[in-house]
Write an enzyme that holds these catalytic residues in place. Structure first.
Site, PDB file in Angstrom:
ATOM      1  N   GLU A  78      -7.879 -15.021  24.322  1.00  0.00           N
ATOM      2  CA  GLU A  78      -7.033 -13.852  24.540  1.00  0.00           C
ATOM      3  C   GLU A  78      -6.488 -13.830  25.963  1.00  0.00           C
ATOM      4  OE1 GLU A  78      -6.149 -11.983  22.221  1.00  0.00           O
ATOM      5  OE2 GLU A  78      -7.618 -12.408  20.640  1.00  0.00           O
ATOM      6  N   ARG A  88      -9.174   0.941  13.246  1.00  0.00           N
ATOM      7  CA  ARG A  88      -8.796   1.020  11.827  1.00  0.00           C
ATOM      8  C   ARG A  88     -10.001   1.432  10.983  1.00  0.00           C
ATOM      9  NH1 ARG A  88      -9.562  -2.722   8.044  1.00  0.00           N
ATOM     10  NH2 ARG A  88     -10.317  -4.187   9.603  1.00  0.00           N
ATOM     11  N   CYS A 141     -13.572  -5.438  20.276  1.00  0.00           N
ATOM     12  CA  CYS A 141     -13.397  -6.681  21.042  1.00  0.00           C
ATOM     13  C   CYS A 141     -12.514  -6.443  22.259  1.00  0.00           C
ATOM     14  CB  CYS A 141     -12.791  -7.776  20.169  1.00  0.00           C
ATOM     15  SG  CYS A 141     -13.951  -8.376  18.933  1.00  0.00           S
ATOM     16  N   HIS A 163     -11.350 -15.054  20.391  1.00  0.00           N
ATOM     17  CA  HIS A 163     -11.590 -14.721  18.987  1.00  0.00           C
ATOM     18  C   HIS A 163     -11.791 -16.016  18.191  1.00  0.00           C
ATOM     19  CE1 HIS A 163     -10.122 -10.383  19.129  1.00  0.00           C
ATOM     20  NE2 HIS A 163     -11.180 -10.328  18.341  1.00  0.00           N
TER      21      HIS A 163
HETATM   22  N1  PCA Z   1     -14.609  -8.507  15.951  1.00  0.00           N
HETATM   23  C1  PCA Z   1     -14.138  -7.154  16.144  1.00  0.00           C
HETATM   24  C2  PCA Z   1     -15.285  -6.423  16.757  1.00  0.00           C
HETATM   25  C3  PCA Z   1     -16.477  -7.281  16.534  1.00  0.00           C
HETATM   26  C4  PCA Z   1     -15.949  -8.595  16.125  1.00  0.00           C
HETATM   27  O1  PCA Z   1     -16.622  -9.624  15.977  1.00  0.00           O
HETATM   28  C5  PCA Z   1     -12.837  -7.094  16.933  1.00  0.00           C
HETATM   29  O2  PCA Z   1     -12.027  -8.041  16.851  1.00  0.00           O
HETATM   30  O3  PCA Z   1     -12.589  -6.092  17.603  1.00  0.00           O
END
Ligand code: PCA
Length: 191
Positions: A78, A88, A141, A163
């Site tokens: 990111e 959501r 996240c 991610h």
């Molecule tokens: N993904 C979520 C929160 C925890 C995770 O593993 C996110 O993308 O915010």
């Protein structure tokens, strides 16, 4: 050198979360750097708190936080964490902020200080699908990324958020391999 890697607990009805499961297989050290791993709760309140406690306790020289983005096809580092929360679904503590601010009066955003270009190159060379992402969303996240960077930016250490896709899209072992390569890159960057 000490590098902190974090992943998340299961959420949204899932029974596991690859973002932490891929860290279970990480070695304790890479090229002389100690690797510390930590599971974060999927909670707007507790996630950043547990992270900040670990940052203060461990005083790492680099930090990589991982989370699951189930719909994505690649590992996506990111670029930016924003001062905004818009959930959501409720988090694991039942909180569901909408149109919220993470830190009143805080900067609108922080950029990742990970070497994103080199990370993507290293993963590409290793045959690991990877793409830059310019949004971490507005769920837990993003909140963890924002709070991480509020801590790391004044300390001038490489830190950021990545991610990962679902384990059906990319095997856990490939995610683990990607994090070993990231650790190697961070160690090289320190020298
Ligand atoms: N993904 C979520 C929160 C925890 C995770 O593993 C996110 O993308 O915010």
């Amino acid at each position: 050198m000490k590098i902190l890697f974090t992943g998340f607990a299961p959420f949204d009805g899932g029974t596991s979360n690859p973002s932490f499961d891929c860290l279970r297989a990480l070695p304790g050290s890479v090229d002389g750097a100690e690797l510390v791993t930590l599971e974060l709760p999927v909670s707007f309140a507790a996630g950043p708190r547990v992270l900040l406690e670990a940052l203060e306790r461990e005083q790492p020289q680099a930090v990589v936080c991982l989370g699951l983005a189930a719909g994505r096809k690649a590992i996506t580092p990111e670029k930016v964490g924003i001062n905004f929360a818009n959930a959501r679904i409720p988090d694991n503590d039942g909180a569901q902020p909408v149109h919220g601010t993470l830190v009143e009066g805080g900067p609108d955003a922080f950029f990742s200080t990970l070497p994103l270009r080199q990370l993507l190159e290293v993963w590409e060379q290793a045959g690991i699908p990877a793409e830059l992402s310019c949004t971490a969303g507005a769920y837990v996240c993003n909140s963890v990324l924002y709070h991480l960077m509020a801590w790391a930016t004044p300390r001038h250490i490489p830190a950021g958020f990545v991610h990962v896709p679902s384990r059906e899209t990319l095997p856990l072992s490939e995610m683990t391999r990607a994090m070993v390569l990231a650790a190697e890159l961070l160690v090289r960057g320190q020298g």
